[in-house]
Design a protein around this motif. Structure first.
Motif, PDB file in Angstrom:
ATOM      1  N   ASP A  54       9.179 -11.895   1.519  1.00 24.22           N
ATOM      2  CA  ASP A  54      10.490 -11.296   1.233  1.00 24.22           C
ATOM      3  C   ASP A  54      10.453 -10.442  -0.033  1.00 24.22           C
ATOM      4  N   GLN A  55       9.801 -10.944  -1.086  1.00 25.21           N
ATOM      5  CA  GLN A  55       9.724 -10.187  -2.342  1.00 25.21           C
ATOM      6  C   GLN A  55       8.887  -8.931  -2.171  1.00 25.21           C
ATOM      7  N   LEU A  56       7.760  -9.052  -1.499  1.00 24.81           N
ATOM      8  CA  LEU A  56       6.922  -7.880  -1.260  1.00 24.81           C
ATOM      9  C   LEU A  56       7.679  -6.825  -0.454  1.00 24.81           C
ATOM     10  N   GLU A  57       8.376  -7.266   0.574  1.00 25.43           N
ATOM     11  CA  GLU A  57       9.126  -6.327   1.420  1.00 25.43           C
ATOM     12  C   GLU A  57      10.293  -5.701   0.664  1.00 25.43           C
ATOM     13  N   SER A  58      10.894  -6.456  -0.250  1.00 26.56           N
ATOM     14  CA  SER A  58      11.945  -5.903  -1.097  1.00 26.56           C
ATOM     15  C   SER A  58      11.375  -4.783  -1.974  1.00 26.56           C
ATOM     16  N   GLN A  59      10.215  -5.030  -2.564  1.00 30.19           N
ATOM     17  CA  GLN A  59       9.592  -4.017  -3.402  1.00 30.19           C
ATOM     18  C   GLN A  59       9.140  -2.808  -2.575  1.00 30.19           C
ATOM     19  N   GLN A  60       8.779  -3.053  -1.334  1.00 28.73           N
ATOM     20  CA  GLN A  60       8.425  -1.934  -0.465  1.00 28.73           C
ATOM     21  C   GLN A  60       9.658  -1.058  -0.194  1.00 28.73           C
ATOM     22  N   ARG A  61      10.792  -1.704   0.084  1.00 28.06           N
ATOM     23  CA  ARG A  61      12.036  -0.953   0.307  1.00 28.06           C
ATOM     24  C   ARG A  61      12.434  -0.144  -0.923  1.00 28.06           C
ATOM     25  N   GLU A  62      12.126  -0.681  -2.111  1.00 25.52           N
ATOM     26  CA  GLU A  62      12.454   0.002  -3.361  1.00 25.52           C
ATOM     27  C   GLU A  62      11.452   1.103  -3.718  1.00 25.52           C
ATOM     28  N   GLY A  63      10.390   1.234  -2.942  1.00 29.64           N
ATOM     29  CA  GLY A  63       9.413   2.284  -3.163  1.00 29.64           C
ATOM     30  C   GLY A  63       8.297   1.936  -4.131  1.00 29.64           C
ATOM     31  N   ASP A  64       8.186   0.654  -4.530  1.00 33.60           N
ATOM     32  CA  ASP A  64       7.134   0.248  -5.465  1.00 33.60           C
ATOM     33  C   ASP A  64       5.756   0.332  -4.827  1.00 33.60           C
ATOM     34  N   LEU A  65       5.684   0.051  -3.537  1.00 36.04           N
ATOM     35  CA  LEU A  65       4.414   0.000  -2.829  1.00 36.04           C
ATOM     36  C   LEU A  65       4.655   0.161  -1.337  1.00 36.04           C
ATOM     37  N   LYS A  66       3.576   0.424  -0.615  1.00 36.22           N
ATOM     38  CA  LYS A  66       3.605   0.442   0.847  1.00 36.22           C
ATOM     39  C   LYS A  66       2.571  -0.568   1.297  1.00 36.22           C
ATOM     40  N   LEU A  67       3.057  -1.673   1.845  1.00 33.55           N
ATOM     41  CA  LEU A  67       2.198  -2.797   2.198  1.00 33.55           C
ATOM     42  C   LEU A  67       1.317  -2.484   3.398  1.00 33.55           C
ATOM     43  N   HIS A  68       0.080  -2.981   3.323  1.00 28.70           N
ATOM     44  CA  HIS A  68      -0.842  -2.864   4.446  1.00 28.70           C
ATOM     45  C   HIS A  68      -1.128  -4.245   5.026  1.00 28.70           C
ATOM     46  N   CYS A  69      -1.553  -5.188   4.171  1.00 29.65           N
ATOM     47  CA  CYS A  69      -1.790  -6.557   4.638  1.00 29.65           C
ATOM     48  C   CYS A  69      -1.871  -7.508   3.445  1.00 29.65           C
ATOM     49  N   ALA A  70      -1.752  -8.796   3.765  1.00 31.15           N
ATOM     50  CA  ALA A  70      -1.827  -9.832   2.726  1.00 31.15           C
ATOM     51  C   ALA A  70      -2.310 -11.126   3.353  1.00 31.15           C
ATOM     52  N   VAL A  71      -2.927 -11.952   2.534  1.00 28.26           N
ATOM     53  CA  VAL A  71      -3.269 -13.307   2.946  1.00 28.26           C
ATOM     54  C   VAL A  71      -2.973 -14.235   1.773  1.00 28.26           C
ATOM     55  N   LEU A  72      -2.315 -15.326   2.089  1.00 21.06           N
ATOM     56  CA  LEU A  72      -1.996 -16.345   1.093  1.00 21.06           C
ATOM     57  C   LEU A  72      -3.015 -17.466   1.208  1.00 21.06           C
ATOM     58  N   MET A  73      -3.613 -17.813   0.095  1.00 17.79           N
ATOM     59  CA  MET A  73      -4.578 -18.907   0.015  1.00 17.79           C
ATOM     60  C   MET A  73      -3.936 -19.998  -0.845  1.00 17.79           C
ATOM     61  N   PRO A  74      -4.513 -21.187  -0.876  1.00 17.59           N
ATOM     62  CA  PRO A  74      -3.885 -22.269  -1.642  1.00 17.59           C
ATOM     63  C   PRO A  74      -3.636 -21.943  -3.119  1.00 17.59           C
ATOM     64  N   ASP A  75      -4.527 -21.159  -3.731  1.00 18.42           N
ATOM     65  CA  ASP A  75      -4.391 -20.894  -5.164  1.00 18.42           C
ATOM     66  C   ASP A  75      -4.356 -19.416  -5.526  1.00 18.42           C
ATOM     67  N   HIS A  76      -4.279 -18.533  -4.533  1.00 16.82           N
ATOM     68  CA  HIS A  76      -4.197 -17.099  -4.832  1.00 16.82           C
ATOM     69  C   HIS A  76      -3.645 -16.318  -3.650  1.00 16.82           C
ATOM     70  N   LEU A  77      -3.293 -15.075  -3.949  1.00 16.62           N
ATOM     71  CA  LEU A  77      -2.760 -14.150  -2.960  1.00 16.62           C
ATOM     72  C   LEU A  77      -3.585 -12.873  -3.026  1.00 16.62           C
ATOM     73  N   HIS A  78      -4.033 -12.399  -1.854  1.00 22.14           N
ATOM     74  CA  HIS A  78      -4.716 -11.111  -1.758  1.00 22.14           C
ATOM     75  C   HIS A  78      -3.768 -10.119  -1.097  1.00 22.14           C
ATOM     76  N   LEU A  79      -3.766  -8.888  -1.595  1.00 22.09           N
ATOM     77  CA  LEU A  79      -2.939  -7.820  -1.031  1.00 22.09           C
ATOM     78  C   LEU A  79      -3.746  -6.534  -0.915  1.00 22.09           C
ATOM     79  N   VAL A  80      -3.435  -5.758   0.103  1.00 25.78           N
ATOM     80  CA  VAL A  80      -3.885  -4.377   0.185  1.00 25.78           C
ATOM     81  C   VAL A  80      -2.625  -3.552   0.394  1.00 25.78           C
ATOM     82  N   PHE A  81      -2.441  -2.550  -0.471  1.00 22.14           N
ATOM     83  CA  PHE A  81      -1.245  -1.721  -0.389  1.00 22.14           C
ATOM     84  C   PHE A  81      -1.510  -0.356  -0.998  1.00 22.14           C
ATOM     85  N   ARG A  82      -0.588   0.531  -0.754  1.00 20.38           N
ATOM     86  CA  ARG A  82      -0.594   1.854  -1.382  1.00 20.38           C
ATOM     87  C   ARG A  82       0.462   1.816  -2.483  1.00 20.38           C
ATOM     88  N   LEU A  83       0.066   2.182  -3.698  1.00 18.05           N
ATOM     89  CA  LEU A  83       0.982   2.177  -4.833  1.00 18.05           C
ATOM     90  C   LEU A  83       2.018   3.280  -4.654  1.00 18.05           C
TER      91      LEU A  83
END
Length: 188
Positions: A54-83
């Motif tokens: 939800d937070q990532l998608e909110s920031q995408q709507r605001e133009g902060d980034l354009k999301l490509h993909c993400a994976v949540l792990m137990p202790d970290h989050l990986h993202l690929v996006f266009r700034l």
């Protein structure tokens, strides 16, 4: 002597080294890793995953980034996006951490890698997708529920995924090559 004993007992993080060489290029593609403080395995719950998306998608709507993909792990989050063009990379990640409504303490900084023009987004997508399988968090015949693709076109590897079929074991070694390439390029 006492100083050296105290220093060995205290875990000293040098997050400033993560910022060395960081550049914010509007519209550039980034691979980012955000870790939980002390790498505590507290992230993987449906509630946290929903809040993160939800937070990532909110920031995408605001133009902060354009999301490509993400994976949540137990202790970290990986993202690929266009700034986006509005904020610098550090501000985008800082905003994400500040506005995210979950009870998690994040490390002060994050790891980033700007994809070069010839870097295959497909390879990074595979790396993220395979991360929980490489970590033995899920069997190759099961689906990891904390993975998401936002880009419209599927990654090529997704075309080979069929419900109930086992993920090919060679994908693990292929995704390791991406990791090795990132480390080698960023070690300079």
């Amino acid at each position: 002597m006492l100083d050296s004993i105290m220093e060995s007992k205290l875990r000293i993080r040098k997050t400033q080294s993560l910022r060395r060489g960081r550049v914010s290029v509007p519209n550039a593609r980034y691979f980012v890793t955000i870790c939980v403080e002390d790498r505590k395995p507290v992230l993987c719950s449906e509630k946290n995953w929903k809040a993160i998306r939800d937070q990532l998608e909110s920031q995408q709507r605001e133009g902060d980034l354009k999301l490509h993909c993400a994976v949540l792990m137990p202790d970290h989050l990986h993202l690929v996006f266009r700034l986006g063009e509005r904020l610098k990379l550090g501000h985008v990640i800082g905003k994400f951490k500040a506005k995210l409504d979950i009870e998690v303490l994040w490390q002060k900084d994050f790891y980033d890698h700007m994809l070069q023009a010839d870097d295959s987004e497909e390879s990074y997508g595979l790396y993220l997708f395979m991360n929980p399988y490489r970590a033995s968090l899920v069997e190759l015949d099961a689906e990891w529920e904390f993975w998401k693709r936002w880009r419209e076109a599927p990654f090529d590897f997704e075309e080979f995924l069929r419900e109930g079929e086992v993920i090919p074991t060679q994908w693990i070694s292929e995704s390791e090559k991406v990791k090795a390439g990132i480390i080698k390029r960023d070690a300079w």
